[in-house]
Design an enzyme around this catalytic site. Structure first.
Site, short mmCIF file in Angstrom:
data_model
loop_
_atom_site.label_atom_id
_atom_site.label_comp_id
_atom_site.label_asym_id
_atom_site.label_seq_id
_atom_site.Cartn_x
_atom_site.Cartn_y
_atom_site.Cartn_z
N HIS A 13 10.53 32.54 23.86
CA HIS A 13 9.82 33.20 22.85
C HIS A 13 9.13 34.51 23.51
CE1 HIS A 13 5.33 31.96 23.04
NE2 HIS A 13 5.89 32.22 24.18
N CYS A 32 3.19 38.30 27.96
CA CYS A 32 3.89 37.35 26.99
C CYS A 32 4.66 38.30 26.06
CB CYS A 32 2.84 36.65 26.21
SG CYS A 32 2.01 35.31 26.95
N HIS A 38 10.35 34.72 27.57
CA HIS A 38 10.08 33.71 28.51
C HIS A 38 10.15 32.16 27.74
CE1 HIS A 38 6.21 34.36 26.83
NE2 HIS A 38 5.93 33.34 26.93
N HIS A 40 9.13 27.89 27.44
CA HIS A 40 8.25 26.89 27.64
C HIS A 40 8.69 25.58 27.44
CE1 HIS A 40 4.62 29.61 27.69
NE2 HIS A 40 5.27 30.16 26.61
N ASP A 77 14.98 23.01 19.82
CA ASP A 77 15.05 22.76 21.05
C ASP A 77 16.29 23.70 21.67
OD1 ASP A 77 14.95 21.48 23.54
OD2 ASP A 77 16.45 19.92 23.02
N HIS A 78 15.92 24.14 22.81
CA HIS A 78 16.85 25.18 23.26
C HIS A 78 17.03 26.38 22.31
CE1 HIS A 78 17.11 22.06 26.19
NE2 HIS A 78 17.48 22.83 27.13
N GLU A 123 1.57 23.99 25.15
CA GLU A 123 2.31 24.86 25.33
C GLU A 123 2.36 24.97 26.69
OE1 GLU A 123 2.46 29.46 23.88
OE2 GLU A 123 0.92 29.09 25.44
NI NI Z 1 4.56 31.93 25.96
#
Ligand code: NI
Length: 133
Positions: A13, A32, A38, A40, A77-78, A123
């Site tokens: 995200h 961010c 990036h 998580h 997911d992914h 997160e």
């Molecule tokens: Ni983040």
């Protein structure tokens, strides 16, 4: 009685809002707001509550797992949360907003006898967000 089941998913995200200028976004969200995004490794805890059935359970585990897999994991997911998840369209992809999106994904197809009472998403090792329903 409550049951909390844990699931994991990976997603990318970028925190940004069209309501602010690029400079203001960078100031508000810091790293961010990195244009390349990036990722998580999120940990999702889903908590249900209810009486124990004749099988001695609150909820059938396979049914709960299938619901979470089909309604949530298959969607996030992914994925890139900014561009690939319609439930987050127009929203900043903070984990706060992600928790509400997960609640909506689950309740849209909720057919289990137990009640959904909490969605919790970690997160990072430091930050966990909890939505009481
Ligand atoms: Ni983040």
């Amino acid at each position: 009685m409550q049951l909390t089941s844990r699931y994991r998913f990976a997603a990318s995200h970028r925190l940004t809002t069209d309501a602010l200028s690029p400079e203001e976004n960078a100031r508000l969200y810091g790293k961010c707001n990195n244009p390349h995004g990036h990722g998580h490794d999120y940990v999702l805890d889903v908590t249900v509550e209810g009486p124990i059935d004749q099988a001695g359970q609150i909820v059938n585990r396979d049914a709960l797992n299938a619901l979470v897999a089909n309604q949530v994991l298959a969607r996030v997911d992914h994925r890139d949360l900014n561009s690939e998840v319609p439930e987050l369209a127009g929203r900043v992809t903070t984990t706060e907003n992600l928790a509400y999106a997960v609640e909506r994904m689950l309740t849209a197809r909720w057919t289990l006898p137990a009640k959904l009472v909490r969605v919790r998403i970690a997160e990072t090792a430091r930050n966990t967000f909890e939505l009481k329903i």
